[in-house]
Design a protein around this motif. Structure first.
Motif, mmCIF file in Angstrom:
data_model
loop_
_atom_site.group_PDB
_atom_site.id
_atom_site.type_symbol
_atom_site.label_atom_id
_atom_site.label_comp_id
_atom_site.label_asym_id
_atom_site.label_seq_id
_atom_site.Cartn_x
_atom_site.Cartn_y
_atom_site.Cartn_z
ATOM 1 N N LYS A 265 0.858 -1.176 0.000
ATOM 2 C CA LYS A 265 0.000 0.000 0.000
ATOM 3 C C LYS A 265 0.897 1.230 0.000
ATOM 4 O O LYS A 265 1.727 1.403 0.891
ATOM 5 N N HIS B 131 -3.190 6.155 14.033
ATOM 6 C CA HIS B 131 -3.218 4.695 14.167
ATOM 7 C C HIS B 131 -1.908 4.053 13.712
ATOM 8 O O HIS B 131 -1.742 2.832 13.832
ATOM 9 N N PHE B 132 -0.964 4.849 13.215
ATOM 10 C CA PHE B 132 0.338 4.321 12.808
ATOM 11 C C PHE B 132 1.295 4.173 13.991
ATOM 12 O O PHE B 132 2.413 3.704 13.817
ATOM 13 N N GLU B 133 0.871 4.563 15.181
ATOM 14 C CA GLU B 133 1.756 4.451 16.338
ATOM 15 C C GLU B 133 2.118 2.986 16.591
ATOM 16 O O GLU B 133 1.242 2.120 16.691
ATOM 17 N N ASP C 267 2.717 11.224 1.308
ATOM 18 C CA ASP C 267 2.441 12.263 2.297
ATOM 19 C C ASP C 267 3.746 12.749 2.899
ATOM 20 O O ASP C 267 4.828 12.334 2.488
ATOM 21 N N LEU D 163 2.783 12.931 9.976
ATOM 22 C CA LEU D 163 2.336 11.548 10.172
ATOM 23 C C LEU D 163 1.500 11.363 11.439
ATOM 24 O O LEU D 163 0.444 10.732 11.414
ATOM 25 N N ARG D 164 1.966 11.910 12.551
ATOM 26 C CA ARG D 164 1.258 11.704 13.817
ATOM 27 C C ARG D 164 -0.132 12.324 13.801
ATOM 28 O O ARG D 164 -1.072 11.756 14.359
ATOM 29 N N LYS E 100 3.224 0.717 14.652
ATOM 30 C CA LYS E 100 2.589 -0.140 13.650
ATOM 31 C C LYS E 100 3.587 -0.927 12.806
ATOM 32 O O LYS E 100 3.311 -2.041 12.374
ATOM 33 N N LYS F 59 -2.039 13.076 11.023
ATOM 34 C CA LYS F 59 -2.927 12.503 10.006
ATOM 35 C C LYS F 59 -3.188 11.010 10.192
ATOM 36 O O LYS F 59 -4.242 10.502 9.801
ATOM 37 N N TYR F 60 -2.204 10.301 10.774
ATOM 38 C CA TYR F 60 -2.332 8.848 10.893
ATOM 39 C C TYR F 60 -2.003 8.395 12.318
ATOM 40 O O TYR F 60 -1.025 7.677 12.549
ATOM 41 N N ILE G 154 1.415 5.223 0.236
ATOM 42 C CA ILE G 154 0.800 6.451 0.737
ATOM 43 C C ILE G 154 1.757 7.604 0.470
ATOM 44 O O ILE G 154 2.902 7.587 0.923
ATOM 45 N N ALA H 167 6.527 5.501 15.219
ATOM 46 C CA ALA H 167 5.792 4.604 14.325
ATOM 47 C C ALA H 167 6.275 3.154 14.375
ATOM 48 O O ALA H 167 5.556 2.250 13.949
#
Length: 203
Positions: free
Chosen positions: A44, A59-61, A48, A53-54, A63, A56-57, A46, A137
């Motif tokens: 995938k 849930h990437f913590e 950006d 990152l923190r 990950k 906008k995303y 992305i 991340a």
């Protein structure tokens, strides 16, 4: 100059060169896949800005298992001129891309790193933030590989390798290894070689 060589080839010549390079990379990758019995999952992509990152995303913590990155040396390499034909071929406004490089978003440095030029300090400030976000991340036990190179600006050596290692350790990473790769034929280049800094996030 590389730009002149590309200009001589034109768009068609550039396309053929890049196509052959991509084909060779694909063949090598398939060889490694077969040799080591690797299984690839669907990727995938992305597009950006890591500095966002923190926000906008969230849930990437913690990950990702691993991160491989090579920040651009915008203050040493003219990316706009070097890849001019490639970006024209793709219909991309390189000036807009350049404005998103590390160190290009602010106008004044927030702190000093010795007597380094302001453009280098701005780059370091964004690089430090990027390393902190990558730490955020990564999963505990995750690894990071950062490809960087010491460059020369105005006849002065810029210690990006050691600064990057320092930023990694300040963020909480455990330094594991540094691999140096000299660039052949780099006598007149601003960058004579690249280093791979490998670190691990403690569990």
């Amino acid at each position: 100059m590389r730009t002149s060589r590309y200009d001589k080839k034109g768009k068609k010549g550039l396309f053929v060169e890049k196509f052959r390079y991509i084909k060779e990379c694909y063949e090598k990758l398939m060889h490694l896949k077969e040799k080591y019995g690797l299984k690839f999952k669907k990727a995938k992509i992305i597009e950006d800005d890591i500095l966002d990152l923190r926000e906008k995303y969230p849930h990437f913590e913690e990950k990702f298992d691993a991160i491989i990155t090579s920040p651009p040396y915008y203050f040493s390499i003219d990316y706009v001129g070097k890849d001019k034909i490639a970006y024209e071929y793709l219909g991309i406004d390189m000036k807009k891309v350049e404005s998103r490089y590390l160190g290009m978003k602010n106008t004044l440095p927030q702190k000093k790193y010795g007597n380094l030029p302001s453009k280098v300090v701005l780059y370091y400030e964004d690089l430090k933030k990027s390393v902190e976000i990558m730490y955020w991340a990564l999963k505990p036990g995750g690894k990071i590989a950062i490809i960087v190179g010491d460059s020369t600006v105005g006849g002065r050596k810029i210690p990006t390798t050691m600064m990057t290692k320092r930023f990694c350790e300040e963020a909480g990473f455990r330094f594991k290894r540094l691999v140096f790769n000299p660039l052949l034929g780099a006598r007149n280049r601003a960058i004579r070689g690249e280093s791979i800094i490998i670190c691990e996030k403690p569990e």
